[in-house]
Scaffold this motif. Structure first.
Motif, PDB file in Angstrom:
ATOM      1  N   ALA A   1       0.818  -1.209   0.000  1.00 22.52           N
ATOM      2  CA  ALA A   1       0.000   0.000   0.000  1.00 22.52           C
ATOM      3  C   ALA A   1       0.850   1.257   0.000  1.00 22.52           C
ATOM      4  N   ALA A   2       2.124   1.130   0.419  1.00 22.15           N
ATOM      5  CA  ALA A   2       3.007   2.294   0.489  1.00 22.15           C
ATOM      6  C   ALA A   2       3.794   2.529  -0.800  1.00 22.15           C
ATOM      7  N   ILE A   3       3.575   1.713  -1.828  1.00 23.02           N
ATOM      8  CA  ILE A   3       4.247   1.973  -3.107  1.00 23.02           C
ATOM      9  C   ILE A   3       3.869   3.376  -3.565  1.00 23.02           C
ATOM     10  N   PRO A   4       4.839   4.218  -3.904  1.00 23.98           N
ATOM     11  CA  PRO A   4       4.511   5.587  -4.338  1.00 23.98           C
ATOM     12  C   PRO A   4       3.483   5.592  -5.456  1.00 23.98           C
ATOM     13  N   ARG A   5       2.467   6.407  -5.280  1.00 20.49           N
ATOM     14  CA  ARG A   5       1.384   6.436  -6.256  1.00 20.49           C
ATOM     15  C   ARG A   5       1.851   6.748  -7.671  1.00 20.49           C
TER      16      ARG A   5
ATOM     17  N   ALA B   1       0.234   9.139 -12.268  1.00 26.02           N
ATOM     18  CA  ALA B   1       1.680   9.183 -12.489  1.00 26.02           C
ATOM     19  C   ALA B   1       2.227  10.605 -12.561  1.00 26.02           C
ATOM     20  N   VAL B   2       1.477  11.535 -13.140  1.00 22.34           N
ATOM     21  CA  VAL B   2       2.069  12.848 -13.436  1.00 22.34           C
ATOM     22  C   VAL B   2       1.399  14.011 -12.721  1.00 22.34           C
ATOM     23  N   THR B   3       0.330  13.761 -11.986  1.00 27.64           N
ATOM     24  CA  THR B   3      -0.376  14.872 -11.352  1.00 27.64           C
ATOM     25  C   THR B   3       0.499  15.581 -10.319  1.00 27.64           C
ATOM     26  N   GLU B   4       1.220  14.813  -9.513  1.00 27.72           N
ATOM     27  CA  GLU B   4       2.014  15.402  -8.442  1.00 27.72           C
ATOM     28  C   GLU B   4       3.428  15.696  -8.936  1.00 27.72           C
TER      29      GLU B   4
ATOM     30  N   ALA C   1       8.270   8.683 -12.163  1.00 27.89           N
ATOM     31  CA  ALA C   1       7.108   8.057 -12.795  1.00 27.89           C
ATOM     32  C   ALA C   1       7.294   7.973 -14.308  1.00 27.89           C
ATOM     33  N   VAL C   2       7.828   9.034 -14.914  1.00 26.37           N
ATOM     34  CA  VAL C   2       8.040   9.026 -16.364  1.00 26.37           C
ATOM     35  C   VAL C   2       9.060   7.958 -16.747  1.00 26.37           C
TER      36      VAL C   2
ATOM     37  N   ASN D   1       0.014  11.423   0.121  1.00 28.64           N
ATOM     38  CA  ASN D   1      -0.456  11.510  -1.251  1.00 28.64           C
ATOM     39  C   ASN D   1       0.285  10.540  -2.165  1.00 28.64           C
ATOM     40  N   HIS D   2       1.463  10.023  -1.688  1.00 29.95           N
ATOM     41  CA  HIS D   2       2.258   9.161  -2.548  1.00 29.95           C
ATOM     42  C   HIS D   2       2.037   7.702  -2.247  1.00 29.95           C
ATOM     43  N   SER D   3       1.124   7.406  -1.358  1.00 28.47           N
ATOM     44  CA  SER D   3       0.937   6.013  -0.996  1.00 28.47           C
ATOM     45  C   SER D   3      -0.403   5.472  -1.417  1.00 28.47           C
ATOM     46  N   ARG D   4      -1.168   6.267  -2.152  1.00 29.12           N
ATOM     47  CA  ARG D   4      -2.474   5.777  -2.586  1.00 29.12           C
ATOM     48  C   ARG D   4      -2.308   5.092  -3.932  1.00 29.12           C
TER      49      ARG D   4
END
Length: 400
Positions: free
Chosen positions: A114-118, A333-336, A343-344, A391-394
Motif C-alpha cells: 500500500a506504500a508503493i509511491p502512487r 503518475a504525473v499529477t504530483e 514516474a516518467v 499523497n504518494h501512498s495511494r
C-alpha cells in the motif's frame, strides 16, 4: 427487494465478465497457453470468483465482490512468450498466489504494498496497458469494416450508458465476427478443463509473479477496499487476501492467473441501488458468484469467438476496456510534481517492452523508477512547496 439485489449481482457479473474476458484470454495466450488451456483458465477464474464471492458474502454478510486481476491479465499480454512456456507461467501464478496469502498472513507486507509511491504504481500500470490501448486504432486501420462499428458502439454507449460501453462493443464485435466469419460449426463450445503441471523458472517468477502480485494488490485489492469503505463497509482485508490467495492457487494449475477484490463492479453491488438496507446487500455478491459460475460454462464459446476473429479485433475490445484505467493511471503518475520524473522513467521503461536476462519490462520499470526516485529524492522540500507523504501512498485503481 431481494430480487432487486439478485438482479444487481447478476448485472455486475455480466458487466465484469463481458468487460474484460478478452483481456484474460489475450494474456493467457500471450504467455503460451493453447486455446484449450486459455479456456480452462477462464473457467477456473469464474469458478474461483463464484466460490470466494459466495463464501465471503455468507461469512461476513457484506457485499464483498470478487474479480479476476484485469491488470494482471494485461501484464501477461504485454509480457509475451516466456522461457519454459505456459508451465513456467503457471508456476509464476502459484508464486503470486503464495505472495497474496503471505500478504494476508503478514500485515507488514500488505502495508508495504500500500506504500508503493502512487506515481510509480500508476506509471507501471500505464506502461503495461499502453500497447493494448492502442489496439483500437490499429484495428480501425487494418480491419475498418469490423472495427469501426465496435468503436462507434463503444463511444455512443460511453456517452449514454457508460457501464454497458464495453459489453456493447463486445456484442458489436460478435455480430461482425458471425456475419463475416465462417460460423461456429465444427468449433468445440463445451467448457474445457485442462490441468497444466507448473514449472518454476526464476526469470519467469521475476517477470510475471512479482509484477502480477504488485499490480493485483496495488491496482485491485487496495482500491477495492476503498470502494467498500465509500459505502460504509470495512471488510477484513487479511482474511480476504488469504481466501483469494488460496483460490488463486487452486485455479493456477487449471490456467487461472489471479483473483482479487473487485473495484468498479464492487460499486454495482455495494451501492444503495442494490438494496435500501445495507445489511441485505450481501445477497448481490452471492448472486454475482452464481452468475459468474454460469458465465464460466461459456468459456469454450468465448474462446471459439476469439479464435474466429482477427487477433487485432480481440485486442481492440480489450483495449477499449482498459482505456479508463490508462487515463487514471497516467493521471496518478504525473499529477504530483514530486516524483514525476521517476514516474516518467517507470512508464517509458515499462512501455518499451524490453527484456533483459529473460526478465520482462514491468520489473525493470519498477527498478528504474525506484532508482530514479532515490537519486532525485530531496530531504527538504523547496521553499513554498509541501507534498504530504500520504499523497504518494495511494495506489491507482483499475476498471473492473
Amino acid at each position: 427487494m431481494r430480487m432487486q439485489a439478485i438482479v444487481a449481482g447478476l448485472v455486475s457479473a455480466v458487466v465484469g465478465y463481458a468487460s474484460s474476458f478478452t483481456v484474460v484470454l489475450a494474456g493467457l495466450r500471450a504467455v503460451g497457453a493453447t486455446p484449450g488451456q486459455a479456456a480452462s483458465g477462464l473457467l477456473a477464474l469464474c469458478v474461483g470468483i463464484a466460490a470466494v464471492a459466495i463464501f465471503l458474502g455468507l461469512r461476513y454478510r457484506m457485499p464483498i465482490s470478487i474479480a479476476w486481476s484485469t491488470p494482471g491479465a494485461a501484464l501477461l499480454a504485454a509480457t509475451g512468450p516466456v522461457p519454459g512456456g505456459f508451465p513456467a507461467a503457471v508456476g509464476a501464478f502459484l508464486v503470486c498466489a503464495a505472495l497474496i496469502v503471505l500478504a494476508g498472513l503478514s500485515p507488514w507486507l500488505a502495508r508495504a504494498i500500500a506504500a508503493i509511491p502512487r506515481p510509480i504504481a500508476g506509471a507501471m500500470l500505464a506502461g503495461v496497458i499502453l500497447n493494448l490501448c492502442t489496439a483500437p486504432v490499429r484495428a480501425v486501420v487494418d480491419i475498418p469494416l469490423l472495427a469501426i462499428p465496435v468503436v462507434l458502439t463503444w463511444a455512443i454507449l460511453q456517452r449514454y450508458r457508460r457501464q454497458w460501453a464495453v459489453p456493447g462493443a463486445l456484442v458489436a464485435a460478435v455480430i461482425g465476427i458471425v456475419a463475416h466469419g465462417p460460423g461456429l460449426s465444427g468449433v468445440a463450445l463445451r467448457p474445457s478443463i485442462e490441468l497444466t503441471a507448473p514449472a518454476l523458472n526464476l526469470s519467469v517468477v521475476v517477470s510475471i509473479a512479482i509484477p502480477l502480485f504488485l499490480v493485483t494488490m496495488a491496482a485491485q485489492n487496495v482500491p477495492g477496499m476503498a470502494v467498500m469503505a465509500t459505502y460504509g463497509y470495512t471488510p477484513p482485508l487479511l482474511p480476504v487476501l488469504v481466501t483469494t490467495g488460496l483460490a488463486s492457487a487452486a485455479a493456477a494449475p487449471f490456467g487461472g492467473h489471479a483473483l482479487n477484490l473487485a473495484a468498479i463492479t464492487a460499486a454495482l453491488t455495494a451501492g444503495p441501488d442494490t438494496h435500501p438496507d445495507p445489511r441485505r446487500r450481501w445477497i448481490a455478491t452471492v448472486a454475482l458468484g452464481a452468475g459468474q459460475l454460469t458465465l464460466g460454462l461459456g468459456a469454450g464459446l468465448a474462446m471459439a469467438l476469439v479464435l474466429l476473429s482477427p487477433p487485432v479485433l480481440v485486442i481492440a475490445v480489450a483495449g477499449l476496456a482498459l482505456l479508463p484505467a490508462l487515463g487514471s493511471s497516467l493521471a496518478s503518475a504525473v499529477t504530483e510534481p514530486d516524483g514525476r520524473e521517476a514516474a516518467v522513467v517507470t512508464f517509458v521503461v515499462t512501455a518499451s517492452g524490453m527484456t533483459i536476462l529473460s526478465i520482462g519490462a514491468a520489473f525493470w520499470g519498477l527498478v528504474a523508477g525506484a532508482l530514479t526516485a532515490l537519486l532525485l529524492h530531496r530531504r527538504t522540500p523547496p521553499a513554498g512547496t509541501e507534498t504530504p507523504a500520504a499523497n504518494h501512498s495511494r495506489p491507482v485503481g483499475i476498471a473492473q
